[in-house]
Design a protein around this motif. Structure first.
Motif, PDB file in Angstrom:
ATOM      1  N   ILE A 248      -3.671  11.478  31.435  1.00  0.00           N
ATOM      2  CA  ILE A 248      -3.803  11.334  32.886  1.00  0.00           C
ATOM      3  C   ILE A 248      -5.215  11.772  33.228  1.00  0.00           C
ATOM      4  CG2 ILE A 248      -3.095  12.244  35.136  1.00  0.00           C
ATOM      5  CD1 ILE A 248      -0.243  12.247  34.124  1.00  0.00           C
ATOM      6  N   GLU A 249      -5.942  10.887  33.868  1.00  0.00           N
ATOM      7  CA  GLU A 249      -7.345  11.149  34.201  1.00  0.00           C
ATOM      8  C   GLU A 249      -7.509  11.638  35.632  1.00  0.00           C
ATOM      9  OE1 GLU A 249      -9.387  11.278  31.867  1.00  0.00           O
ATOM     10  OE2 GLU A 249      -8.481  10.056  30.316  1.00  0.00           O
ATOM     11  N   GLU A 250      -6.840  10.985  36.554  1.00  0.00           N
ATOM     12  CA  GLU A 250      -6.883  11.394  37.962  1.00  0.00           C
ATOM     13  C   GLU A 250      -5.460  11.368  38.509  1.00  0.00           C
ATOM     14  OE1 GLU A 250     -10.813   9.555  37.000  1.00  0.00           O
ATOM     15  OE2 GLU A 250      -8.959   8.446  37.291  1.00  0.00           O
ATOM     16  N   PHE A 251      -5.165  12.358  39.328  1.00  0.00           N
ATOM     17  CA  PHE A 251      -3.850  12.446  39.977  1.00  0.00           C
ATOM     18  C   PHE A 251      -4.073  13.146  41.310  1.00  0.00           C
ATOM     19  CE2 PHE A 251       0.128  15.255  40.179  1.00  0.00           C
ATOM     20  CZ  PHE A 251       0.888  14.296  40.822  1.00  0.00           C
ATOM     21  N   ILE A 252      -3.811  12.414  42.381  1.00  0.00           N
ATOM     22  CA  ILE A 252      -4.021  13.001  43.702  1.00  0.00           C
ATOM     23  C   ILE A 252      -2.995  12.430  44.681  1.00  0.00           C
ATOM     24  CG2 ILE A 252      -5.761  11.292  44.408  1.00  0.00           C
ATOM     25  CD1 ILE A 252      -6.159  14.912  45.340  1.00  0.00           C
ATOM     26  N   VAL A 253      -2.496  13.293  45.529  1.00  0.00           N
ATOM     27  CA  VAL A 253      -1.637  12.873  46.636  1.00  0.00           C
ATOM     28  C   VAL A 253      -2.344  13.302  47.911  1.00  0.00           C
ATOM     29  CG1 VAL A 253       0.597  13.147  47.765  1.00  0.00           C
ATOM     30  CG2 VAL A 253       0.472  13.060  45.271  1.00  0.00           C
ATOM     31  N   ASP A 254      -2.515  12.355  48.808  1.00  0.00           N
ATOM     32  CA  ASP A 254      -3.146  12.620  50.095  1.00  0.00           C
ATOM     33  C   ASP A 254      -2.351  13.678  50.851  1.00  0.00           C
ATOM     34  OD1 ASP A 254      -3.311  11.843  53.203  1.00  0.00           O
ATOM     35  OD2 ASP A 254      -5.155  11.202  52.220  1.00  0.00           O
ATOM     36  N   GLN A 255      -3.060  14.447  51.659  1.00  0.00           N
ATOM     37  CA  GLN A 255      -2.412  15.497  52.469  1.00  0.00           C
ATOM     38  C   GLN A 255      -1.215  14.930  53.247  1.00  0.00           C
ATOM     39  OE1 GLN A 255      -2.836  18.588  52.314  1.00  0.00           O
ATOM     40  NE2 GLN A 255      -4.961  19.141  52.006  1.00  0.00           N
ATOM     41  N   ARG A 256      -1.367  13.703  53.772  1.00  0.00           N
ATOM     42  CA  ARG A 256      -0.291  13.099  54.572  1.00  0.00           C
ATOM     43  C   ARG A 256       0.959  12.793  53.753  1.00  0.00           C
ATOM     44  NH1 ARG A 256      -3.479   8.027  56.311  1.00  0.00           N
ATOM     45  NH2 ARG A 256      -4.229   8.438  54.222  1.00  0.00           N
ATOM     46  N   GLY A 257       0.809  12.739  52.413  1.00  0.00           N
ATOM     47  CA  GLY A 257       1.932  12.395  51.561  1.00  0.00           C
ATOM     48  C   GLY A 257       2.559  13.570  50.845  1.00  0.00           C
ATOM     49  N   ARG A 258       1.971  14.746  50.983  1.00  0.00           N
ATOM     50  CA  ARG A 258       2.482  15.905  50.248  1.00  0.00           C
ATOM     51  C   ARG A 258       3.819  16.370  50.818  1.00  0.00           C
ATOM     52  NH1 ARG A 258      -3.294  18.752  49.067  1.00  0.00           N
ATOM     53  NH2 ARG A 258      -4.022  17.008  47.801  1.00  0.00           N
ATOM     54  N   GLY A 259       4.671  16.833  49.909  1.00  0.00           N
ATOM     55  CA  GLY A 259       5.994  17.300  50.297  1.00  0.00           C
ATOM     56  C   GLY A 259       7.021  16.189  50.427  1.00  0.00           C
ATOM     57  N   LYS A 260       6.649  14.959  50.075  1.00  0.00           N
ATOM     58  CA  LYS A 260       7.558  13.816  50.175  1.00  0.00           C
ATOM     59  C   LYS A 260       8.046  13.344  48.805  1.00  0.00           C
ATOM     60  CE  LYS A 260       5.466  11.811  54.340  1.00  0.00           C
ATOM     61  NZ  LYS A 260       4.853  10.579  54.890  1.00  0.00           N
ATOM     62  N   GLY A 261       7.683  14.064  47.737  1.00  0.00           N
ATOM     63  CA  GLY A 261       8.096  13.652  46.401  1.00  0.00           C
ATOM     64  C   GLY A 261       7.214  12.591  45.770  1.00  0.00           C
ATOM     65  N   ILE A 262       6.104  12.282  46.416  1.00  0.00           N
ATOM     66  CA  ILE A 262       5.216  11.234  45.924  1.00  0.00           C
ATOM     67  C   ILE A 262       4.595  11.626  44.579  1.00  0.00           C
ATOM     68  CG2 ILE A 262       3.011  10.054  46.353  1.00  0.00           C
ATOM     69  CD1 ILE A 262       3.840  10.013  49.346  1.00  0.00           C
ATOM     70  N   GLY A 263       4.168  12.874  44.452  1.00  0.00           N
ATOM     71  CA  GLY A 263       3.568  13.323  43.199  1.00  0.00           C
ATOM     72  C   GLY A 263       4.513  13.146  42.028  1.00  0.00           C
ATOM     73  N   GLY A 264       5.758  13.529  42.217  1.00  0.00           N
ATOM     74  CA  GLY A 264       6.758  13.374  41.166  1.00  0.00           C
ATOM     75  C   GLY A 264       6.990  11.925  40.787  1.00  0.00           C
ATOM     76  N   LYS A 265       7.011  11.042  41.785  1.00  0.00           N
ATOM     77  CA  LYS A 265       7.214   9.616  41.505  1.00  0.00           C
ATOM     78  C   LYS A 265       6.019   9.033  40.753  1.00  0.00           C
ATOM     79  CE  LYS A 265      10.402   8.917  45.278  1.00  0.00           C
ATOM     80  NZ  LYS A 265      10.618   8.455  46.625  1.00  0.00           N
ATOM     81  N   LEU A 266       4.815   9.469  41.090  1.00  0.00           N
ATOM     82  CA  LEU A 266       3.631   9.000  40.358  1.00  0.00           C
ATOM     83  C   LEU A 266       3.651   9.500  38.912  1.00  0.00           C
ATOM     84  CD1 LEU A 266       0.931   9.473  43.135  1.00  0.00           C
ATOM     85  CD2 LEU A 266       1.577   7.286  42.068  1.00  0.00           C
ATOM     86  N   ILE A 267       4.020  10.759  38.728  1.00  0.00           N
ATOM     87  CA  ILE A 267       4.101  11.317  37.371  1.00  0.00           C
ATOM     88  C   ILE A 267       5.164  10.572  36.566  1.00  0.00           C
ATOM     89  CG2 ILE A 267       4.775  13.357  36.035  1.00  0.00           C
ATOM     90  CD1 ILE A 267       1.912  13.444  37.159  1.00  0.00           C
ATOM     91  N   GLN A 268       6.292  10.292  37.186  1.00  0.00           N
ATOM     92  CA  GLN A 268       7.347   9.548  36.489  1.00  0.00           C
ATOM     93  C   GLN A 268       6.854   8.160  36.089  1.00  0.00           C
ATOM     94  OE1 GLN A 268      10.157  11.237  35.689  1.00  0.00           O
ATOM     95  NE2 GLN A 268      10.511   9.503  34.349  1.00  0.00           N
ATOM     96  N   ALA A 269       6.089   7.501  36.949  1.00  0.00           N
ATOM     97  CA  ALA A 269       5.526   6.190  36.603  1.00  0.00           C
ATOM     98  C   ALA A 269       4.579   6.317  35.411  1.00  0.00           C
ATOM     99  CB  ALA A 269       4.792   5.590  37.811  1.00  0.00           C
ATOM    100  N   ALA A 270       3.794   7.387  35.383  1.00  0.00           N
ATOM    101  CA  ALA A 270       2.866   7.608  34.263  1.00  0.00           C
ATOM    102  C   ALA A 270       3.636   7.840  32.965  1.00  0.00           C
ATOM    103  CB  ALA A 270       1.949   8.794  34.566  1.00  0.00           C
TER     104      ALA A 270
END
Length: 146
Positions: A79-101
């Motif tokens: 994983i080279e870059e991983f970022i969730v915008d402030q507006r998306g934090r706390g919505k489970g977006i990070g976990g879904k991106l990690i799962q896709a990776a």
């Protein structure tokens, strides 16, 4: 919100989102990475870019590269870059991106998935998804990124 592969049309939003990525010294101009982004989109063998898209607005991104190593008997993923915008934090977006990776690395037959120097905000997400902290990361920089 859906996780999908990035397309060339995502370039401007994606590069704006990556400007939030913590880079040592904060002197990096992400626009210089546009050509590399296009190469990855055009050649999935070298990398993958997944975005979190909420009605046309990108709220997160994870990028992977696929080096090869003798010890792995082939490719591994990083994983080279991983970022969730402030507006998306706390919505489970990070976990879904990690799962896709994770799914992408497995589908490509990678031996392992690595993360080097995770950010403070990303670290707990990785641990939650099973990463092990193996210690120090070393690097040698050959030139200015610009």
């Amino acid at each position: 919100m859906r996780i999908r592969r990035a397309t060339i049309q995502d370039e401007d939003q994606l590069l704006s989102l990556l400007e939030q990525f913590p880079v040592e010294g904060n002197d990096y101009d992400w626009r210089t990475g546009a050509q590399t982004f296009r190469r990855i989109v055009d050649n999935p063998a070298i990398g993958s870019v997944f975005v979190a898209d909420e009605e046309g607005t990108l709220l997160g991104v994870v990028t992977l590269s696929y080096p090869i190593a003798i010890r792995c008997a082939g490719p591994y993923a990083c994983i080279e870059e991983f970022i969730v915008d402030q507006r998306g934090r706390g919505k489970g977006i990070g976990g879904k991106l990690i799962q896709a990776a994770i799914e992408e690395a497995r589908s490509k037959g990678c031996y392992e998935l690595q993360v080097n120097r995770p950010s403070q905000s990303g670290y707990p997400v990785y641990i939650r998804y099973g990463w092990k902290d193996l210690g120090a990361h070393l690097n040698l920089v050959f030139g200015k990124r610009s």
